[in-house]
Design a protein around this motif. Structure first.
Motif, PDB file in Angstrom:
ATOM      1  N   ILE A  59       0.842  -1.444  -0.045  1.00 41.75           N
ATOM      2  CA  ILE A  59       0.130  -0.040  -0.365  1.00 41.75           C
ATOM      3  C   ILE A  59       0.920   1.375   0.201  1.00 41.75           C
ATOM      4  CG2 ILE A  59      -1.596   1.455   1.744  1.00 41.75           C
ATOM      5  CD1 ILE A  59      -2.873  -1.503   2.055  1.00 41.75           C
ATOM      6  N   MET A  85      -4.513  -2.428  -1.558  1.00 42.55           N
ATOM      7  CA  MET A  85      -5.795  -2.423  -0.461  1.00 42.55           C
ATOM      8  C   MET A  85      -6.484  -2.971  -0.812  1.00 42.55           C
ATOM      9  SD  MET A  85      -7.042   1.510   1.187  1.00 42.55           S
ATOM     10  CE  MET A  85      -8.863   0.405   1.659  1.00 42.55           C
ATOM     11  N   SER A 119      -1.285   2.186  -3.952  1.00 41.59           N
ATOM     12  CA  SER A 119      -2.231   2.049  -3.181  1.00 41.59           C
ATOM     13  C   SER A 119      -3.295   1.427  -3.233  1.00 41.59           C
ATOM     14  CB  SER A 119      -1.453   3.840  -2.135  1.00 41.59           C
ATOM     15  OG  SER A 119      -1.347   4.057  -1.790  1.00 41.59           O
TER      16      SER A 119
END
Length: 427
Positions: A75, A368, A364
């Protein structure tokens, strides 16, 4: 002439885009071959590397744990380190791990190699590859890009596996044959890594904030990670992936179900497995992508339709009078369900563009979504397996298929909610 001159740079850009995309697909189809060496060489690993069932299983479990934490770390990393560095580094790392593995090391080293393979594949390559695919395509191309990527990955996976098996057989199915197959698995991502270094462009980074204050790359990466964690739309897309993957985990049990309900002949088990594992992935990906982009103009709407079709068929399939149906009815119905699920899996990252996730935090966001979305792989197999162990016969499979249908129902509801959020976003 002027028009031709103006078109040349655009055509060159398009050519490089698709060459880069094709090379990414090659990488995606090879990065997991060493980590899942057991898929094609389980018995040779035992015979020539001296590994037991427990040792192979333990290595896979440890690697899975590393992968889970790797997605969390990515992330931050995917937007901190340029894809031009991350992707070649991951592929070359896998190559070096393969060379080490080919020496048939001690079990302690074997465990370390599997941990490093998980780091390279799941922490460094996979989220960065998803980020790169998203950035290569326009908003209108997301479904097709991810669909073709999934189909291409399945095709490459199949071809590479057959080539490695051919090498193993050509060398007499001996220890040297296994060593050569491992080195082949290592060489392919190594070559792709070198090619990708020259094809990929460095990430474009903003070096100043809105207030024109200088910020470091570390600050940018942390800011992007925090922004992703606070973004409700990323959480919604991630949860939708979680639901698709929960259904996907259940299709593993179609083969034992067909054997239980229809006494599937041994000769058909291999054929069914190849169609289910490889054929449907290669067909379902492009179909899902094309329908998403060209017909529904929305990957999320396609996921909603996919959940609906899958859920209805699963609910019916669970309680059909199987004893009165022929084996081909069971095979066809289960393959239709699998095809729907594979087509959904092919495009379930595509809604990131649809919900307007900022492109500068794509890394990111994908990391995630990978962490949340792939979580069912850590526990759903155990859940489904325990249900089957505690409920003998068809009853256990009816419960499993019902649970899968419930996940599909939740997917319909969540997809509908996301679609309603998209409308004010796109107005």
């Amino acid at each position: 002439m002027a028009e031709q001159a103006a078109m040349r740079p655009k055509k060159a850009g398009l050519d490089k885009k698709w060459i880069s995309f094709g090379t990414l697909v090659l990488g995606a189809g090879t990065i997991y071959k060493l980590g899942f060496l057991k898929d094609a060489f389980y018995v040779p690993m035992q015979d020539f590397m001296g590994l037991s069932h427990t040792q192979i299983g333990a290595a896979m479990s440890v690697a899975g744990l590393i992968s889970t934490f790797g997605f969390l770390a990515s992330i931050y990393l995917t937007d901190r380190v340029s894809k031009k560095i991350m992707i070649p580094l991951a592929l070359l790392g896998i190559c070096l791990c393969g060379v080490w593995l080919s020496t048939f090391p001690s079990y302690t080293s074997f465990l370390l190699i599997y941990c490093l393979l998980a780091v390279c594949a799941d922490m460094l390559y996979w989220p960065t590859m998803l980020k790169t695919v998203r950035l290569l395509g326009t908003r209108e191309e997301q479904g097709r890009m991810f669909g073709i990527m999934e189909a291409g990955r399945g095709l490459v996976d199949t071809l590479i596996a057959f080539c490695a098996l051919g090498i193993f057989s050509a060398l007499g199915s001996t220890a040297e044959g296994l060593r050569a197959a491992i080195l082949f698995y290592a060489a392919v991502p190594g070559v792709i890594g070198v090619v990708m270094y020259f094809l990929l462009e460095p990430d474009a980074k903003q070096d100043t904030t809105a207030q024109s204050e200088s910020v470091s790359k570390n600050q940018q990466a942390w800011k992007g990670a925090v922004q992703a964690l606070k973004n409700k739309n990323i959480w919604l897309v991630s949860c939708n992936i979680f639901l698709v993957y929960s259904v996907y985990c259940g299709i593993t049990y179609f083969i034992p179900f067909l054997n239980e309900a229809y006494a599937l002949p041994a000769a058909l088990v291999g054929v069914y497995g190849i169609i289910n594992q490889y054929g449907l992935k290669m067909v379902g990906g492009p179909i899902g992508g094309l329908i998403s982009d060209k017909v529904l103009h929305s990957p999320t709407k396609y996921l909603r339709v996919g959940f609906l079709v899958t859920g209805v068929i699963l609910a019916a399939f669970a309680y059909l009078p199987h004893e009165a149906l022929g084996i081909w009815a069971g095979i066809v119905i289960s393959l239709v369900i699998s095809a729907c699920v594979y087509s959904m899996r092919a495009v379930f990252f595509a809604p990131m563009d649809e919900v307007n996730v900022p492109r500068e935090i794509t890394g990111s966001a994908m990391s995630m979504a990978s962490f949340v979305g792939y979580l069912p792989g850590a526990f759903m197999y155990a859940v489904y397996g325990s249900v089957l162990d505690s409920h003998a016969g068809i009853a256990g499979y009816q419960i499993v298929f019902t649970v899968m249908a419930v996940f599909a129902l939740l997917g319909i509801l969540l997809s509908t909610y996301i679609v309603k959020r998209i409308h004010p976003i796109t107005k």
